[in-house]
Design a protein around this motif. Structure first.
Motif, PDB file in Angstrom:
ATOM      1  N   GLN A 191       0.789  -1.242   0.000  1.00 34.10           N
ATOM      2  CA  GLN A 191       0.000   0.000   0.000  1.00 34.10           C
ATOM      3  C   GLN A 191       0.819   1.289   0.000  1.00 34.10           C
ATOM      4  OE1 GLN A 191      -2.695  -0.927   3.426  1.00 34.10           O
ATOM      5  NE2 GLN A 191      -4.295  -0.486   1.926  1.00 34.10           N
ATOM      6  N   PHE A 192       1.920   1.300   0.760  1.00 38.57           N
ATOM      7  CA  PHE A 192       2.586   2.580   1.015  1.00 38.57           C
ATOM      8  C   PHE A 192       4.060   2.639   0.628  1.00 38.57           C
ATOM      9  CE2 PHE A 192      -0.763   2.057   4.301  1.00 38.57           C
ATOM     10  CZ  PHE A 192      -1.610   3.074   3.870  1.00 38.57           C
ATOM     11  N   SER A 193       4.682   1.515   0.310  1.00 40.01           N
ATOM     12  CA  SER A 193       6.108   1.557  -0.032  1.00 40.01           C
ATOM     13  C   SER A 193       6.314   2.353  -1.314  1.00 40.01           C
ATOM     14  CB  SER A 193       6.654   0.136  -0.196  1.00 40.01           C
ATOM     15  OG  SER A 193       6.027  -0.515  -1.298  1.00 40.01           O
ATOM     16  N   ASN A 194       7.500   2.931  -1.442  1.00 37.98           N
ATOM     17  CA  ASN A 194       7.764   3.766  -2.619  1.00 37.98           C
ATOM     18  C   ASN A 194       9.259   3.791  -2.915  1.00 37.98           C
ATOM     19  OD1 ASN A 194       7.566   5.630  -4.711  1.00 37.98           O
ATOM     20  ND2 ASN A 194       7.646   7.390  -3.306  1.00 37.98           N
ATOM     21  N   PHE A 195       9.589   3.433  -4.145  1.00 38.67           N
ATOM     22  CA  PHE A 195      10.962   3.574  -4.612  1.00 38.67           C
ATOM     23  C   PHE A 195      10.909   4.082  -6.046  1.00 38.67           C
ATOM     24  CE2 PHE A 195      14.769   1.985  -6.815  1.00 38.67           C
ATOM     25  CZ  PHE A 195      15.747   2.591  -6.037  1.00 38.67           C
ATOM     26  N   GLN A 196      11.326   5.353  -6.211  1.00 44.31           N
ATOM     27  CA  GLN A 196      11.312   5.996  -7.518  1.00 44.31           C
ATOM     28  C   GLN A 196       9.922   5.937  -8.159  1.00 44.31           C
ATOM     29  OE1 GLN A 196      14.526   4.297  -9.833  1.00 44.31           O
ATOM     30  NE2 GLN A 196      16.102   5.254  -8.552  1.00 44.31           N
ATOM     31  N   GLY A 197       8.896   6.163  -7.338  1.00 48.69           N
ATOM     32  CA  GLY A 197       7.536   6.246  -7.840  1.00 48.69           C
ATOM     33  C   GLY A 197       6.812   4.929  -7.976  1.00 48.69           C
ATOM     34  N   ASN A 198       7.469   3.814  -7.632  1.00 51.00           N
ATOM     35  CA  ASN A 198       6.846   2.497  -7.761  1.00 51.00           C
ATOM     36  C   ASN A 198       6.762   1.794  -6.408  1.00 51.00           C
ATOM     37  OD1 ASN A 198       6.619   2.618 -10.645  1.00 51.00           O
ATOM     38  ND2 ASN A 198       8.828   2.204 -10.756  1.00 51.00           N
ATOM     39  N   ARG A 199       5.791   0.876  -6.276  1.00 52.56           N
ATOM     40  CA  ARG A 199       5.697   0.043  -5.084  1.00 52.56           C
ATOM     41  C   ARG A 199       6.877  -0.933  -5.064  1.00 52.56           C
ATOM     42  NH1 ARG A 199       3.030   3.288  -3.055  1.00 52.56           N
ATOM     43  NH2 ARG A 199       0.758   3.402  -2.969  1.00 52.56           N
ATOM     44  N   VAL A 200       7.333  -1.248  -3.869  1.00 49.76           N
ATOM     45  CA  VAL A 200       8.442  -2.191  -3.705  1.00 49.76           C
ATOM     46  C   VAL A 200       7.887  -3.605  -3.591  1.00 49.76           C
ATOM     47  CG1 VAL A 200      10.385  -2.887  -2.249  1.00 49.76           C
ATOM     48  CG2 VAL A 200       9.868  -0.452  -2.565  1.00 49.76           C
ATOM     49  N   ASN A 201       8.462  -4.532  -4.336  1.00 51.50           N
ATOM     50  CA  ASN A 201       8.082  -5.939  -4.246  1.00 51.50           C
ATOM     51  C   ASN A 201       9.073  -6.671  -3.355  1.00 51.50           C
ATOM     52  OD1 ASN A 201       5.872  -5.782  -6.091  1.00 51.50           O
ATOM     53  ND2 ASN A 201       7.357  -5.723  -7.766  1.00 51.50           N
ATOM     54  N   TRP A 202       8.604  -7.735  -2.693  1.00 49.53           N
ATOM     55  CA  TRP A 202       9.449  -8.471  -1.758  1.00 49.53           C
ATOM     56  C   TRP A 202      10.679  -9.063  -2.431  1.00 49.53           C
ATOM     57  CZ3 TRP A 202      10.863 -13.510  -2.388  1.00 49.53           C
ATOM     58  CH2 TRP A 202      10.146 -14.272  -3.322  1.00 49.53           C
ATOM     59  N   ASP A 203      10.620  -9.304  -3.778  1.00 48.88           N
ATOM     60  CA  ASP A 203      11.734  -9.935  -4.475  1.00 48.88           C
ATOM     61  C   ASP A 203      12.611  -8.941  -5.233  1.00 48.88           C
ATOM     62  OD1 ASP A 203       9.807  -9.314  -6.314  1.00 48.88           O
ATOM     63  OD2 ASP A 203       9.788 -11.266  -7.306  1.00 48.88           O
ATOM     64  N   ASP A 204      12.506  -7.633  -4.887  1.00 54.38           N
ATOM     65  CA  ASP A 204      13.405  -6.645  -5.490  1.00 54.38           C
ATOM     66  C   ASP A 204      14.822  -6.834  -4.963  1.00 54.38           C
ATOM     67  OD1 ASP A 204      11.720  -5.279  -7.244  1.00 54.38           O
ATOM     68  OD2 ASP A 204      10.916  -3.994  -5.662  1.00 54.38           O
ATOM     69  N   SER A 205      15.750  -6.100  -5.513  1.00 49.82           N
ATOM     70  CA  SER A 205      17.158  -6.226  -5.115  1.00 49.82           C
ATOM     71  C   SER A 205      17.348  -5.773  -3.671  1.00 49.82           C
ATOM     72  CB  SER A 205      18.038  -5.388  -6.040  1.00 49.82           C
ATOM     73  OG  SER A 205      17.768  -4.008  -5.844  1.00 49.82           O
ATOM     74  N   PRO A 206      18.421  -6.229  -2.999  1.00 51.83           N
ATOM     75  CA  PRO A 206      18.656  -5.887  -1.584  1.00 51.83           C
ATOM     76  C   PRO A 206      18.653  -4.384  -1.306  1.00 51.83           C
ATOM     77  CG  PRO A 206      20.108  -7.662  -2.240  1.00 51.83           C
ATOM     78  CD  PRO A 206      19.417  -7.206  -3.487  1.00 51.83           C
TER      79      PRO A 206
END
Length: 448
Positions: free
Chosen positions: A64-79
């Motif tokens: 709902q609220f995570s944000n990285f460069q305008g996108n939601r963060v997924n659990w399998d993104d980079s460290p």
């Protein structure tokens, strides 16, 4: 608000999962589900469930609220991206202060921070460990500071001579490598040091029993509650007892059980009162018998049979038991985590030791027996409890001094009224000892 949640597999449904986690759209969320089942076997089911419960709010927030460069963060993104999300979550949702260091982050708790921050970080670290092990996360663990491991390795292998390895310890030419536990966490808590809670209310068990009576606890809940207060065991160590655990001990007041980290191996015993024994046997031969598939009494039950059963005849679990515990606590407005019964037991045991022992040697022996019984990994844990009793002892002595001062004040006032009494002179007592301890002499010098 929709959120992540979990449920157990219904009876009669075949599935390789006994627990399934669902996302905000009520679809199965396999990463957390797989993590739970990967944990079971390495840690207890109650600990594995505690990890899942701790992570559900984080994954809900991530959606709902995570944000990285305008996108939601997924659990399998980079460290790097995962770490940014975790840092945001720690600051916005857990009221922590995060300070940047070269290769890791310092995490400061504030007054508004919940007491679950450490567990959350441990759970998330465990989550990625599981997913890496299951080959579902293709990066290194975001919760681990790989540079700390590398630097520690270098410091432990490089010698004082430039570009030369350390000399062996037997050579005696270089300082010994300190034996310490390596802290490899990327997020390091710097103002949280666990301290056991001191619970000194002698009436606490009876308040809990009355709370249970008010919500109509069955004999099963009564026996478990009594065992918690009388044995100092963790709840799972009582709830998961088997008939064989009870038969394995010579005394009818004892039962063998596992310990945290023993992976189910029976490494310690619990001891409880004769009254609890009577209630336990009554439960096994009456209430339990009604719910069991085979209407067996204690004498005919197999060793592997669980002592405590649900109304459906299945093994009683921590989750099922906690429902009854929590209901009683809420009804009577008692804020009591079940684990606090363990702290109450230690506090009460130490009080008894101090009250019944005649010598310091006797106190030390009984404390060592308590440490062995409770199975503490770090024997220094007891020092915090001792500090509590040192303070209690000081308070009693201090109150005694107050009473003595009050008596002396009365004597002085009576003396002042009597005009015919001679003037009181201070008497100096000459020391008759040739040698005085340095600490005592220092104290005496300070009085001059």
């Amino acid at each position: 608000m929709s959120k992540y949640w979990y449920d157990y597999c219904p009876d009669g449904v075949e599935s390789r999962f006994e627990l399934l986690v669902f996302n905000r759209q009520n679809h199965p969320f396999l990463p957390l589900t797989e993590h739970y089942h990967d944990c079971v076997g390495r840690i207890s089911k109650s600990s594995a469930l505690s990890y899942v419960q701790c992570l559900l709010p984080f994954f809900t927030w991530l959606d709902q609220f995570s944000n990285f460069q305008g996108n939601r963060v997924n659990w399998d993104d980079s460290p790097d991206i995962i770490r940014i999300a975790i840092e945001d979550y720690l600051m916005t949702e857990m009221a922590c202060k995060v300070k940047e260091k070269e290769t890791f982050r310092f995490v400061n708790l504030t007054k508004k921070s919940p007491n679950t921050v450490n567990r959350f970080l441990s759970a998330l670290k465990s989550f990625y460990k599981s997913l890496i092990h299951l080959k579902q996360y293709n990066y290194s663990n975001p919760l681990i500071d790989s540079y700390a491991i590398l630097n520690d390795y270098k410091s432990n292998t490089e010698g004082v001579r430039k570009d030369k390895p350390r000399m062996p310890s037997e050579a005696g030419t270089e300082d010994a490598t300190p034996h310490r536990r390596l802290t490899d966490s990327y997020f390091k808590l710097i103002n949280e040091e666990w301290q056991p809670e001191i619970i000194g209310d002698t009436h606490l068990p009876y308040q809990v029993y009355q709370a249970g009576k008010k919500v109509n606890w069955s004999l099963r809940e009564v026996v478990i509650a009594r065992m918690l207060f009388e044995t100092g065991a963790r709840a799972s160590e009582v709830i998961e007892l088997t008939i064989g655990d009870y038969r394995s001990r010579k005394s009818f007041q004892e039962a063998s059980t596992f310990n945290k980290g023993s992976h189910g191996k029976r490494v310690k015993f619990l001891r409880f009162s004769k009254d609890t024994v009577k209630l336990l046997m009554r439960y096994i031969n009456s209430e339990r018998k009604r719910f069991a598939d085979l209407q067996q009494t204690f004498d005919t039950l197999p060793d592997e049979a669980p002592i405590f059963l649900t109304e459906l005849g299945t093994p009683f679990s921590y989750e099922s038991w906690y429902y009854h515990w929590n209901k009683a606590m809420k009804e009577c407005e008692i804020k009591l985590n079940p684990h606090k019964t363990r702290h109450w037991f230690v506090t009460s045991s130490l009080r008894e030791i101090y009250n019944t022992s005649n010598t310091e040697a006797e106190i030390k022996q009984k404390k060592n027996e308590l440490i062995k019984y409770i199975k503490w990994k770090d024997e220094k844990t007891i020092e915090v409890y001792e500090h509590y009793f040192d303070e209690e002892s000081h308070r009693k002595a201090h109150d005694g001094m107050f009473e003595s001062m009050a008596e002396k004040e009365k004597e002085y006032m009576e003396h002042k009224k009597n005009k015919h009494k001679k003037k009181t002179n201070l008497t100096v007592i000459e020391n008759s000892f040739d040698d005085i301890d340095d600490d005592i002499q220092e104290l005496l010098d300070g009085l001059e």
